[in-house]
Design an enzyme around this catalytic site. Structure first.
Site, PDB file in Angstrom:
ATOM      1  N   SER A 119      -2.909 -27.562  -2.484  1.00  0.00           N
ATOM      2  CA  SER A 119      -3.434 -28.573  -1.568  1.00  0.00           C
ATOM      3  C   SER A 119      -2.427 -29.666  -1.233  1.00  0.00           C
ATOM      4  O   SER A 119      -2.669 -30.472  -0.349  1.00  0.00           O
ATOM      5  CB  SER A 119      -4.704 -29.215  -2.133  1.00  0.00           C
ATOM      6  OG  SER A 119      -4.382 -30.184  -3.097  1.00  0.00           O
ATOM      7  N   LYS A 157      -3.811 -36.202  -5.498  1.00  0.00           N
ATOM      8  CA  LYS A 157      -4.077 -36.391  -4.070  1.00  0.00           C
ATOM      9  C   LYS A 157      -3.484 -37.721  -3.596  1.00  0.00           C
ATOM     10  O   LYS A 157      -3.207 -38.617  -4.392  1.00  0.00           O
ATOM     11  CB  LYS A 157      -5.594 -36.433  -3.799  1.00  0.00           C
ATOM     12  CG  LYS A 157      -6.334 -35.139  -4.080  1.00  0.00           C
ATOM     13  CD  LYS A 157      -6.026 -34.070  -3.055  1.00  0.00           C
ATOM     14  CE  LYS A 157      -6.785 -32.793  -3.322  1.00  0.00           C
ATOM     15  NZ  LYS A 157      -6.352 -32.087  -4.530  1.00  0.00           N
TER      16      LYS A 157
END
Length: 198
Positions: A119, A157
């Site tokens: 990701s 993230k």
């Protein structure tokens, strides 16, 4: 940012794992033989890179050996397990230390995690990479963080903090941001370095 190549990591691991067995620091010829290398010249380049990273020291004199830098082990950074760069997974503590180049250390407590998932690939962070995290409980918007979600799962993230909302942004066009309330997300650290084995 300087990263150890696969061969440099292999040489360093060999020196670290076998240092108790050495009667004396090994010479370049002995290292070539132990690692199955045919070229002393290419080994010398790898050793020079490890010297510049502060991980090994050359020994002058008759033997021209090489040994681990005296501060390499003391400056080891805790390796705490794996972290998802996809769906959140728990980062499991493991009693292990990794030596990282001095320039990646910030002077504040740091730890290392291995990335699992894709990701964050648009940020150049790939599955299997090792990330160096400075331990912090706050971050500026736009920083890449280790976020503990609902007290159970950690994920890597880019963070965006708004009144009443925390958004964890992946760096992969195929994935959508994850939205939480502020009390669901605890920042555990901020990305300061990255290492990769080839």
């Amino acid at each position: 940012m300087m990263k150890l190549t696969r061969r440099q990591q292999e040489i360093y691991d060999y020196l670290r794992d076998n240092q108790a067995r050495f009667a004396h620091p090994p010479t370049l010829d002995e290292l070539c033989q132990a690692l199955g290398l045919s070229s002393r010249g290419s080994l010398h380049k790898h050793i020079q890179a490890l010297v510049e990273a502060g991980l090994v020291e050359p020994l002058e004199g008759k033997r021209h050996g090489v040994r681990l830098a005296e501060n390499a082990e003391e400056e080891g950074v805790p390796f705490l397990g794996r972290i998802a760069a996809g769906r959140p997974i728990e980062a499991l503590p493991q009693p292990e230390y990794m030596a990282i180049p001095e320039f990646m250390q910030t002077g504040k407590p740091c730890y290392v995690l291995q990335v699992v998932g894709d990701s964050m690939i648009d940020e150049g962070i790939f599955d299997g990479d090792y990330v160096v995290i400075e331990q912090r409980d706050s971050a500026r918007n736009g920083e890449i963080v280790v976020a503990l979600v609902r007290g159970e799962e950690a994920t890597l993230k880019r963070i965006e903090q708004k009144p009443g909302q925390v958004i964890l942004h992946p760096a992969n066009a195929a994935l959508k941001p994850m939205r939480y309330t502020p009390d669901e997300v605890a920042i555990q650290g901020v990305l300061v370095g990255q290492m990769r084995r080839y």
